[in-house]
Write a protein that holds these residues in place. Structure first.
Motif, PDB file in Angstrom:
ATOM      1  N   ILE A  19     -33.966  19.639 -38.573  1.00 41.31           N
ATOM      2  CA  ILE A  19     -33.704  20.528 -37.434  1.00 41.31           C
ATOM      3  C   ILE A  19     -34.341  19.965 -36.165  1.00 41.31           C
ATOM      4  N   ILE A  20     -35.580  19.493 -36.286  1.00 37.39           N
ATOM      5  CA  ILE A  20     -36.283  18.936 -35.120  1.00 37.39           C
ATOM      6  C   ILE A  20     -35.569  17.689 -34.612  1.00 37.39           C
ATOM      7  N   VAL A  21     -35.169  16.807 -35.542  1.00 32.22           N
ATOM      8  CA  VAL A  21     -34.467  15.577 -35.142  1.00 32.22           C
ATOM      9  C   VAL A  21     -33.144  15.920 -34.447  1.00 32.22           C
ATOM     10  N   VAL A  22     -32.408  16.884 -35.010  1.00 31.77           N
ATOM     11  CA  VAL A  22     -31.125  17.277 -34.413  1.00 31.77           C
ATOM     12  C   VAL A  22     -31.342  17.855 -33.022  1.00 31.77           C
ATOM     13  N   ALA A  23     -32.410  18.650 -32.843  1.00 30.50           N
ATOM     14  CA  ALA A  23     -32.712  19.207 -31.527  1.00 30.50           C
ATOM     15  C   ALA A  23     -32.982  18.093 -30.514  1.00 30.50           C
ATOM     16  N   ILE A  24     -33.703  17.060 -30.947  1.00 30.45           N
ATOM     17  CA  ILE A  24     -33.967  15.914 -30.063  1.00 30.45           C
ATOM     18  C   ILE A  24     -32.663  15.215 -29.704  1.00 30.45           C
ATOM     19  N   LEU A  25     -31.763  15.114 -30.685  1.00 29.90           N
ATOM     20  CA  LEU A  25     -30.482  14.439 -30.447  1.00 29.90           C
ATOM     21  C   LEU A  25     -29.629  15.178 -29.413  1.00 29.90           C
ATOM     22  N   THR A  26     -29.834  16.486 -29.266  1.00 27.02           N
ATOM     23  CA  THR A  26     -29.039  17.221 -28.273  1.00 27.02           C
ATOM     24  C   THR A  26     -29.379  16.781 -26.843  1.00 27.02           C
ATOM     25  N   TYR A  27     -30.518  16.091 -26.669  1.00 26.56           N
ATOM     26  CA  TYR A  27     -30.880  15.540 -25.363  1.00 26.56           C
ATOM     27  C   TYR A  27     -30.224  14.176 -25.138  1.00 26.56           C
ATOM     28  N   VAL A  28     -29.745  13.563 -26.237  1.00 26.66           N
ATOM     29  CA  VAL A  28     -29.257  12.186 -26.171  1.00 26.66           C
ATOM     30  C   VAL A  28     -27.749  12.100 -26.396  1.00 26.66           C
ATOM     31  N   VAL A  29     -27.258  12.829 -27.393  1.00 29.53           N
ATOM     32  CA  VAL A  29     -25.844  12.748 -27.762  1.00 29.53           C
ATOM     33  C   VAL A  29     -25.001  13.547 -26.756  1.00 29.53           C
ATOM     34  N   PRO A  30     -23.913  12.984 -26.260  1.00 30.41           N
ATOM     35  CA  PRO A  30     -23.041  13.708 -25.320  1.00 30.41           C
ATOM     36  C   PRO A  30     -22.454  14.963 -25.975  1.00 30.41           C
ATOM     37  N   ALA A  31     -22.310  16.006 -25.185  1.00 24.98           N
ATOM     38  CA  ALA A  31     -21.752  17.259 -25.697  1.00 24.98           C
ATOM     39  C   ALA A  31     -20.236  17.224 -25.606  1.00 24.98           C
ATOM     40  N   GLY A  32     -19.578  17.979 -26.474  1.00 24.99           N
ATOM     41  CA  GLY A  32     -18.117  18.018 -26.453  1.00 24.99           C
ATOM     42  C   GLY A  32     -17.582  19.179 -27.255  1.00 24.99           C
ATOM     43  N   GLU A  33     -16.285  19.411 -27.137  1.00 24.52           N
ATOM     44  CA  GLU A  33     -15.620  20.504 -27.846  1.00 24.52           C
ATOM     45  C   GLU A  33     -14.227  20.094 -28.287  1.00 24.52           C
ATOM     46  N   TYR A  34     -13.753  20.744 -29.362  1.00 22.10           N
ATOM     47  CA  TYR A  34     -12.369  20.601 -29.818  1.00 22.10           C
ATOM     48  C   TYR A  34     -11.636  21.926 -29.595  1.00 22.10           C
ATOM     49  N   ASP A  35     -10.343  21.850 -29.391  1.00 23.19           N
ATOM     50  CA  ASP A  35      -9.517  23.041 -29.509  1.00 23.19           C
ATOM     51  C   ASP A  35      -9.401  23.365 -30.994  1.00 23.19           C
ATOM     52  N   LEU A  36      -9.343  24.660 -31.327  1.00 26.36           N
ATOM     53  CA  LEU A  36      -9.294  25.081 -32.724  1.00 26.36           C
ATOM     54  C   LEU A  36      -7.946  25.710 -33.034  1.00 26.36           C
ATOM     55  N   ASN A  37      -7.493  25.542 -34.278  1.00 26.12           N
ATOM     56  CA  ASN A  37      -6.241  26.175 -34.690  1.00 26.12           C
ATOM     57  C   ASN A  37      -6.513  27.588 -35.194  1.00 26.12           C
ATOM     58  N   GLU A  38      -5.501  28.239 -35.774  1.00 23.04           N
ATOM     59  CA  GLU A  38      -5.640  29.618 -36.219  1.00 23.04           C
ATOM     60  C   GLU A  38      -6.678  29.781 -37.320  1.00 23.04           C
ATOM     61  N   GLU A  39      -6.923  28.714 -38.071  1.00 17.86           N
ATOM     62  CA  GLU A  39      -7.902  28.769 -39.153  1.00 17.86           C
ATOM     63  C   GLU A  39      -9.276  28.288 -38.704  1.00 17.86           C
ATOM     64  N   GLU A  40      -9.470  28.187 -37.379  1.00 15.17           N
ATOM     65  CA  GLU A  40     -10.752  27.778 -36.795  1.00 15.17           C
ATOM     66  C   GLU A  40     -11.122  26.343 -37.145  1.00 15.17           C
ATOM     67  N   ALA A  41     -10.145  25.525 -37.486  1.00 15.62           N
ATOM     68  CA  ALA A  41     -10.380  24.103 -37.766  1.00 15.62           C
ATOM     69  C   ALA A  41     -10.087  23.293 -36.501  1.00 15.62           C
ATOM     70  N   PRO A  42     -10.859  22.206 -36.262  1.00 10.48           N
ATOM     71  CA  PRO A  42     -10.624  21.395 -35.058  1.00 10.48           C
ATOM     72  C   PRO A  42      -9.266  20.695 -35.094  1.00 10.48           C
ATOM     73  N   ILE A  43      -8.594  20.660 -33.950  1.00 14.89           N
ATOM     74  CA  ILE A  43      -7.285  20.018 -33.850  1.00 14.89           C
ATOM     75  C   ILE A  43      -7.482  18.559 -33.433  1.00 14.89           C
ATOM     76  N   PRO A  44      -7.034  17.600 -34.257  1.00 12.86           N
ATOM     77  CA  PRO A  44      -7.211  16.178 -33.911  1.00 12.86           C
ATOM     78  C   PRO A  44      -6.632  15.858 -32.535  1.00 12.86           C
ATOM     79  N   GLY A  45      -7.353  15.014 -31.795  1.00 12.12           N
ATOM     80  CA  GLY A  45      -6.872  14.554 -30.505  1.00 12.12           C
ATOM     81  C   GLY A  45      -7.151  15.487 -29.347  1.00 12.12           C
ATOM     82  N   THR A  46      -7.893  16.574 -29.573  1.00  5.83           N
ATOM     83  CA  THR A  46      -8.148  17.538 -28.491  1.00  5.83           C
ATOM     84  C   THR A  46      -9.590  17.518 -28.002  1.00  5.83           C
TER      85      THR A  46
END
Length: 477
Positions: A22-49
Motif C-alpha cells: 500500500i505504501i509503495v503504491v501510494a508513492i507510485l501515485t506521485y510518479v505514475v501518470p494518471a489516466g482513465e478508461y471509458d467503461l461499458n455496461e458491465e463496468e469493464a474498461p473499453i480497449p482504446g479509450t
C-alpha cells in the motif's frame, strides 16, 4: 555471544507485506501518470479509450485510511468468509467429517490401494469445494499408523493427505476462499470457468493418485526404497502404538445425515452460481446468486445442521451452537481482515487514478501478444507472487482488479484468469515452507522438508505441464 534479534531474518506476515505494498503504491501515485478508461455496461474498461487525467497523489492520510476503506468495499466478501467459518465450525463440532474419514480408514484396512484412491478423492472434494487444508492436520495421527502397519511409510501417508487435499485446492471448483473471492473482485459469476477447473481437478487427482500408488507399491516391495528408510524401525515404534480410532466419533445415522446436508449445501451453492443461461439452458432457471445469497445459504445450513445435532444430545444446545459458530468464524477472522487490507491497495490505486495507467501498459504490451502467451505468462506470473503472498484470499484481492481486465484486452475470459491464479497458488502451496499445513503435516509424520521436496518435485513438473495444457484448452471453450 547472543545474536541480536535484528540480525535474524524472518519472512514478514501477509499483513506487513500488504501494508508495505500500500505504501509503495501510494508513492507510485506521485510518479505514475494518471489516466482513465471509458467503461461499458458491465463496468469493464473499453480497449482504446484510455485518456490522461490530472494527477491525484495519495499521501499518508490515504495510506492510513486505505485498509479501512478496503474493508468497507469488501464487506460482502468478508461477511461471507466469517459465515463460512461459522458453518465449518458447527459441522466440525458435530464430528461428522472426522467420523466419515475414520470409517473409510477402518473399512479399507488391509486394502490400502483402494484406501489411497478413496481417501485422496475425499480430500480432493474437500479441497475443491471448501478449501480443506488446516482440517487435514487431525487425520495424520490416524492415517500414518495404518500405512506403516501395512508395510508402507510415512511419506505415503503424507502424500495421501497433503496431495489429496492440496490438488483439490489447486483444482478448486467453488472454493470460496480462492475461486469465490477471486470471482468477486474479477466481477464475474463464480461458475465462470468451472468446466476447465473440473478438468484440472480430475486430471490433477489422477496424477496424484497414480504417483502415490506407484511410490507406495515400490516401498512395500522393497522397504529400502523408502525415502525415510533410515527411520523405518524408529517410526514403527513411534507410530504403531498411537493409532487410536476410538478417539474419533462414531459414524451414526445422525452424522451420516449431517454429511449429506453438508454436501447438499455445496450442491445448492454450485447451482446458485452457475450461469446456466450462458450455456443455453432454459429449462432450469438461473438464480444469479452472489455473496449475500451465498452467505444466507451457509447461515441457514449451519442452523439446520445445528438443530439436527442437538436432537438427542442434551449437551449441545443453543449456547453450544452459537459458541461453535462464533469460534469457527473467529478462526477465519484473519482471512477476512487480509481481504480488507489487500483491498486497500486497489483503493489507493483507484484514488490515485493509476489503475487505468497500469491497464493501458498491459493493453499496449498485449496488443503484440496472442491469447496463448497471455494465459501462460499469467500462470507463470502468479507462481512467484504466490510465494510472496501465500494467502490465496489476499492474493486474489490484490491482483484480480488488475489481471481480470487485462484478460479482456487479450480476449481471454476472466474465468480463465481466475483458474490460472488458483492453479499457480495451489501448486506453490504443496511445497511452500511458509505454509503451516505443509510444515505441520511433515512435522507430525517426521518427514524432513528436504525429503518431501525430493519426493514431490517430479509430480510438480507433471502438474505444471498439465495445468498449462488445460489453460490453453480453456481458451477454446
Amino acid at each position: 555471544m547472543k545474536r541480536s534479534g535484528f540480525m535474524k531474518f524472518k519472512m514478514p506476515s501477509a499483513y506487513s507485506i500488504l501494508i508495505a505494498i500500500i505504501i509503495v503504491v501510494a508513492i507510485l501515485t506521485y510518479v505514475v501518470p494518471a489516466g482513465e478508461y471509458d467503461l461499458n455496461e458491465e463496468e469493464a474498461p473499453i480497449p482504446g479509450t484510455y485518456e490522461s487525467v490530472d494527477s491525484t497523489p495519495q499521501g499518508p492520510a490515504a495510506v492510513m485510511m486505505a485498509p479501512i476503506q478496503g474493508f468497507y468495499d469488501a464487506k460482502d466478501v468478508a461477511l461471507f468468509i466469517l459465515v463460512i467459518g461459522g458453518f465449518l465450525g458447527v459441522v466440525m463440532k458435530t464430528g461428522a467429517i472426522d467420523a466419515g474419514i475414520a470409517k473409510v480408514v477402518e473399512t479399507f484396512k488391509g486394502r490400502e490401494n483402494w484406501m489411497i484412491i478413496i481417501l485422496m478423492a475425499l480430500f480432493a472434494v474437500g479441497g475443491s469445494t471448501y478449501g480443506m487444508a488446516e482440517e487435514t492436520i487431525a487425520f495424520y495421527p490416524l492415517i500414518i499408523p495404518v500405512f506403516i502397519a501395512a508395510g508402507y511409510d510415512a511419506v505415503t501417508a503424507v502424500s495421501v493427505i497433503l496431495l489429496g487435499a492440496g490438488l483439490g485446492v489447486l483444482g478448486s471448483t467453488v472454493n470460496p476462499f480462492a475461486t469465490g473471492i477471486a470471482s468477486g473482485f474479477a466481477e464475474v459469476a463464480l461458475g465462470r470457468g468451472i468446466g476447465i477447473r473440473l478438468l484440472i481437478l480430475v486430471a490433477g487427482e489422477i496424477i496424484g493418485i497414480l504417483y502415490t500408488i506407484r511410490y507406495a507399491k515400490k516401498v512395500k516391495e522393497d522397504p529400502s526404497k523408502s525415502l525415510v528408510a533410515n527411520m523405518r524401525e524408529e517410526n514403527k515404534e513411534h507410530f504403531l502404538g498411537k493409532q487410536d480410532t476410538d478417539s474419533f466419533p462414531e459414524l451414526n445415522g445422525k452424522r451420516i445425515l449431517i454429511l449429506v446436508l453438508f454436501a447438499l449445501t455445496f450442491v445448492v451453492m454450485i447451482y446458485g452460481v452457475l450461469p446456466l443461461e450462458d450455456f443455453g439452458v432454459e429449462a432450469i432457471p438461473t438464480l444469479w446468486w452472489w455473496f449475500p445469497e451465498l452467505t444466507a445459504l451457509f447461515l441457514v445450513a449451519s442452523i439446520i445442521i445445528g438443530v439436527i445435532h442437538a436432537i438427542g444430545d442434551d449437551e449441545f444446545g443453543e449456547e453450544e451452537f452459537v459458541g461453535s459458530f462464533v469460534n469457527g468464524a473467529r478462526d477465519l477472522l484473519g482471512v477476512a481482515l487480509i481481504v480488507g487490507v489487500s483491498r486497500g491497495i486497489t483503493v489507493v490505486m483507484n484514488a490515485g487514478n493509476i489503475t487505468a495507467t497500469v491497464l493501458h501498459a498491459g493493453e499496449t504490451t498485449l496488443s503484440q501478444a496472442g491469447r496463448i502467451p497471455f494465459i501462460v505468462l499469467t500462470y507463470l506470473f502468479y507462481i512467484p507472487l504466490s510465494f510472496l503472498i501465500p494467502s490465496t484470499s489476499g492474493l486474489a484481492t490484490v491482483s484480480m482488479p488488475i489481471m481480470a481486465p487485462l484478460g479482456d484486452f487479450a480476449n481471454v475470459s476472466r474465468g480463465l484468469v481466475i483458474t490460472a491464479y488458483q492453479s499457480a497458488s495451489g501448486i506453490v502451496n504443496l511445497v511452500t515452507p511458509t505454509s503451516a499445513v505443509v510444515m505441520g503435516g511433515l512435522a507430525i509424520a517426521r518427514v524432513p522438508y528436504g525429503t518431501w521436496i525430493k519426493y514431490v518435485w517430479k509430480l510438480l513438473v507433471l502438474v505444471f505441464i498439465m495445468t498449462i495444457a488445460a489453460l490453453v484448452i480453456g481458451l477454446y471453450f
